[in-house]
Design a protein around this motif. Structure first.
Motif, PDB file in Angstrom:
ATOM      1  N   MET A 210       0.822  -1.195   0.000  1.00  0.00           N
ATOM      2  CA  MET A 210       0.000   0.000   0.000  1.00  0.00           C
ATOM      3  C   MET A 210       0.867   1.261   0.000  1.00  0.00           C
ATOM      4  SD  MET A 210      -2.987   1.144  -0.026  1.00  0.00           S
ATOM      5  CE  MET A 210      -4.060   2.400   0.465  1.00  0.00           C
ATOM      6  N   THR A 211       1.908   1.255   0.834  1.00  0.00           N
ATOM      7  CA  THR A 211       2.797   2.410   0.902  1.00  0.00           C
ATOM      8  C   THR A 211       3.508   2.633  -0.423  1.00  0.00           C
ATOM      9  OG1 THR A 211       3.144   1.978   3.240  1.00  0.00           O
ATOM     10  CG2 THR A 211       4.700   3.434   2.179  1.00  0.00           C
ATOM     11  N   LEU A 212       3.883   1.550  -1.069  1.00  0.00           N
ATOM     12  CA  LEU A 212       4.548   1.662  -2.367  1.00  0.00           C
ATOM     13  C   LEU A 212       3.612   2.292  -3.396  1.00  0.00           C
ATOM     14  CD1 LEU A 212       7.034   1.079  -4.083  1.00  0.00           C
ATOM     15  CD2 LEU A 212       6.070  -1.168  -4.550  1.00  0.00           C
ATOM     16  N   LEU A 213       2.355   1.894  -3.366  1.00  0.00           N
ATOM     17  CA  LEU A 213       1.374   2.458  -4.290  1.00  0.00           C
ATOM     18  C   LEU A 213       1.196   3.954  -4.057  1.00  0.00           C
ATOM     19  CD1 LEU A 213      -0.731   2.020  -6.513  1.00  0.00           C
ATOM     20  CD2 LEU A 213      -2.375   1.526  -4.700  1.00  0.00           C
ATOM     21  N   VAL A 214       1.095   4.345  -2.802  1.00  0.00           N
ATOM     22  CA  VAL A 214       0.962   5.768  -2.475  1.00  0.00           C
ATOM     23  C   VAL A 214       2.208   6.524  -2.911  1.00  0.00           C
ATOM     24  CG1 VAL A 214       0.779   7.417  -0.567  1.00  0.00           C
ATOM     25  CG2 VAL A 214      -0.643   5.368  -0.585  1.00  0.00           C
ATOM     26  N   GLY A 215       3.378   5.937  -2.697  1.00  0.00           N
ATOM     27  CA  GLY A 215       4.625   6.578  -3.129  1.00  0.00           C
ATOM     28  C   GLY A 215       4.685   6.775  -4.626  1.00  0.00           C
ATOM     29  N   VAL A 216       4.254   5.777  -5.382  1.00  0.00           N
ATOM     30  CA  VAL A 216       4.262   5.885  -6.843  1.00  0.00           C
ATOM     31  C   VAL A 216       3.261   6.940  -7.306  1.00  0.00           C
ATOM     32  CG1 VAL A 216       3.720   4.643  -8.980  1.00  0.00           C
ATOM     33  CG2 VAL A 216       5.129   3.558  -7.229  1.00  0.00           C
ATOM     34  N   ILE A 217       2.094   6.992  -6.668  1.00  0.00           N
ATOM     35  CA  ILE A 217       1.090   7.989  -7.041  1.00  0.00           C
ATOM     36  C   ILE A 217       1.598   9.395  -6.763  1.00  0.00           C
ATOM     37  CG2 ILE A 217      -1.190   8.888  -6.446  1.00  0.00           C
ATOM     38  CD1 ILE A 217      -2.070   5.944  -6.097  1.00  0.00           C
ATOM     39  N   VAL A 218       2.192   9.596  -5.598  1.00  0.00           N
ATOM     40  CA  VAL A 218       2.744  10.917  -5.261  1.00  0.00           C
ATOM     41  C   VAL A 218       3.854  11.285  -6.232  1.00  0.00           C
ATOM     42  CG1 VAL A 218       4.083  12.176  -3.517  1.00  0.00           C
ATOM     43  CG2 VAL A 218       2.082  10.860  -2.840  1.00  0.00           C
ATOM     44  N   TRP A 219       4.679  10.316  -6.577  1.00  0.00           N
ATOM     45  CA  TRP A 219       5.766  10.568  -7.521  1.00  0.00           C
ATOM     46  C   TRP A 219       5.231  10.973  -8.893  1.00  0.00           C
ATOM     47  CZ3 TRP A 219       8.136   6.587 -11.057  1.00  0.00           C
ATOM     48  CH2 TRP A 219       9.234   7.115 -11.729  1.00  0.00           C
ATOM     49  N   MET A 220       4.209  10.287  -9.372  1.00  0.00           N
ATOM     50  CA  MET A 220       3.646  10.610 -10.685  1.00  0.00           C
ATOM     51  C   MET A 220       2.976  11.990 -10.674  1.00  0.00           C
ATOM     52  SD  MET A 220       4.597   8.276 -12.652  1.00  0.00           S
ATOM     53  CE  MET A 220       3.669   8.773 -14.082  1.00  0.00           C
ATOM     54  N   ILE A 221       2.265  12.315  -9.608  1.00  0.00           N
ATOM     55  CA  ILE A 221       1.659  13.645  -9.497  1.00  0.00           C
ATOM     56  C   ILE A 221       2.745  14.710  -9.483  1.00  0.00           C
ATOM     57  CG2 ILE A 221       0.365  15.179  -7.961  1.00  0.00           C
ATOM     58  CD1 ILE A 221      -1.304  12.701  -7.183  1.00  0.00           C
ATOM     59  N   GLY A 222       3.796  14.471  -8.719  1.00  0.00           N
ATOM     60  CA  GLY A 222       4.907  15.417  -8.662  1.00  0.00           C
ATOM     61  C   GLY A 222       5.605  15.577  -9.996  1.00  0.00           C
ATOM     62  N   ALA A 223       5.742  14.477 -10.729  1.00  0.00           N
ATOM     63  CA  ALA A 223       6.384  14.551 -12.036  1.00  0.00           C
ATOM     64  C   ALA A 223       5.539  15.367 -13.013  1.00  0.00           C
ATOM     65  CB  ALA A 223       6.628  13.146 -12.589  1.00  0.00           C
ATOM     66  N   VAL A 224       4.230  15.216 -12.943  1.00  0.00           N
ATOM     67  CA  VAL A 224       3.354  16.002 -13.817  1.00  0.00           C
ATOM     68  C   VAL A 224       3.432  17.482 -13.451  1.00  0.00           C
ATOM     69  CG1 VAL A 224       0.936  16.426 -14.426  1.00  0.00           C
ATOM     70  CG2 VAL A 224       1.809  14.093 -14.354  1.00  0.00           C
ATOM     71  N   VAL A 225       3.409  17.779 -12.151  1.00  0.00           N
ATOM     72  CA  VAL A 225       3.528  19.173 -11.704  1.00  0.00           C
ATOM     73  C   VAL A 225       4.866  19.754 -12.143  1.00  0.00           C
ATOM     74  CG1 VAL A 225       3.721  20.649  -9.656  1.00  0.00           C
ATOM     75  CG2 VAL A 225       1.915  18.936  -9.786  1.00  0.00           C
ATOM     76  N   ALA A 226       5.940  18.988 -11.978  1.00  0.00           N
ATOM     77  CA  ALA A 226       7.264  19.454 -12.402  1.00  0.00           C
ATOM     78  C   ALA A 226       7.311  19.672 -13.902  1.00  0.00           C
ATOM     79  CB  ALA A 226       8.339  18.444 -11.976  1.00  0.00           C
ATOM     80  N   TRP A 227       6.625  18.815 -14.662  1.00  0.00           N
ATOM     81  CA  TRP A 227       6.579  18.976 -16.117  1.00  0.00           C
ATOM     82  C   TRP A 227       5.973  20.321 -16.479  1.00  0.00           C
ATOM     83  CZ3 TRP A 227       3.267  19.516 -20.280  1.00  0.00           C
ATOM     84  CH2 TRP A 227       3.741  19.098 -21.517  1.00  0.00           C
ATOM     85  N   PHE A 228       4.867  20.678 -15.828  1.00  0.00           N
ATOM     86  CA  PHE A 228       4.234  21.967 -16.104  1.00  0.00           C
ATOM     87  C   PHE A 228       5.086  23.135 -15.616  1.00  0.00           C
ATOM     88  CE2 PHE A 228       0.370  19.368 -16.573  1.00  0.00           C
ATOM     89  CZ  PHE A 228      -0.069  19.860 -17.785  1.00  0.00           C
ATOM     90  N   GLN A 229       5.778  22.956 -14.501  1.00  0.00           N
ATOM     91  CA  GLN A 229       6.656  24.022 -14.001  1.00  0.00           C
ATOM     92  C   GLN A 229       7.800  24.279 -14.961  1.00  0.00           C
ATOM     93  OE1 GLN A 229       7.733  22.484 -10.170  1.00  0.00           O
ATOM     94  NE2 GLN A 229       6.267  23.787  -9.103  1.00  0.00           N
ATOM     95  N   ILE A 230       8.450  23.225 -15.418  1.00  0.00           N
ATOM     96  CA  ILE A 230       9.562  23.388 -16.351  1.00  0.00           C
ATOM     97  C   ILE A 230       9.064  24.014 -17.647  1.00  0.00           C
ATOM     98  CG2 ILE A 230      11.272  22.159 -17.738  1.00  0.00           C
ATOM     99  CD1 ILE A 230      11.454  20.119 -15.428  1.00  0.00           C
ATOM    100  N   ARG A 231       7.905  23.600 -18.101  1.00  0.00           N
ATOM    101  CA  ARG A 231       7.345  24.184 -19.320  1.00  0.00           C
ATOM    102  C   ARG A 231       7.017  25.664 -19.107  1.00  0.00           C
ATOM    103  NH1 ARG A 231       2.744  21.936 -23.365  1.00  0.00           N
ATOM    104  NH2 ARG A 231       2.888  23.725 -24.727  1.00  0.00           N
ATOM    105  N   HIS A 232       6.506  26.012 -17.936  1.00  0.00           N
ATOM    106  CA  HIS A 232       6.191  27.411 -17.627  1.00  0.00           C
ATOM    107  C   HIS A 232       7.461  28.262 -17.594  1.00  0.00           C
ATOM    108  CE1 HIS A 232       4.228  30.879 -15.839  1.00  0.00           C
ATOM    109  NE2 HIS A 232       5.149  30.867 -14.882  1.00  0.00           N
ATOM    110  N   TRP A 233       8.522  27.722 -16.995  1.00  0.00           N
ATOM    111  CA  TRP A 233       9.777  28.465 -16.913  1.00  0.00           C
ATOM    112  C   TRP A 233      10.390  28.696 -18.287  1.00  0.00           C
ATOM    113  CZ3 TRP A 233      11.630  24.701 -12.637  1.00  0.00           C
ATOM    114  CH2 TRP A 233      11.028  25.043 -11.430  1.00  0.00           C
ATOM    115  N   ASN A 234      10.114  27.811 -19.226  1.00  0.00           N
ATOM    116  CA  ASN A 234      10.659  27.918 -20.575  1.00  0.00           C
ATOM    117  C   ASN A 234       9.602  28.371 -21.577  1.00  0.00           C
ATOM    118  OD1 ASN A 234      13.384  26.939 -20.111  1.00  0.00           O
ATOM    119  ND2 ASN A 234      12.384  25.028 -19.575  1.00  0.00           N
TER     120      ASN A 234
END
Length: 64
Positions: free
Chosen positions: A1-25
């Protein structure tokens, strides 16, 4: 269960980071697929600490 939550948080963070990097550029155009691949890899790597931490936590729990 913890692994699943970790993967979900990681994927959400990666999507947010994708938009941040795109915004900065925003002055640059992302015309070729190579730019999107690099952008995706950078966003995934920027959040790589979370699955690494989750795996370390799981290994510590298994040792107990």
């Amino acid at each position: 269960m913890t692994l699943l939550v970790g993967v979900i948080v990681w994927m959400i963070g990666a999507v947010v980071a994708w938009f941040q990097i795109r915004h900065w550029n925003r002055g640059q155009s992302f015309d070729c697929p190579r730019d999107y691949i690099i952008l995706s890899l950078l966003s995934i790597l920027s959040w790589a600490i979370y699955p690494i931490y989750a795996l370390e936590w799981i290994s510590n729990e298994l040792e107990k």
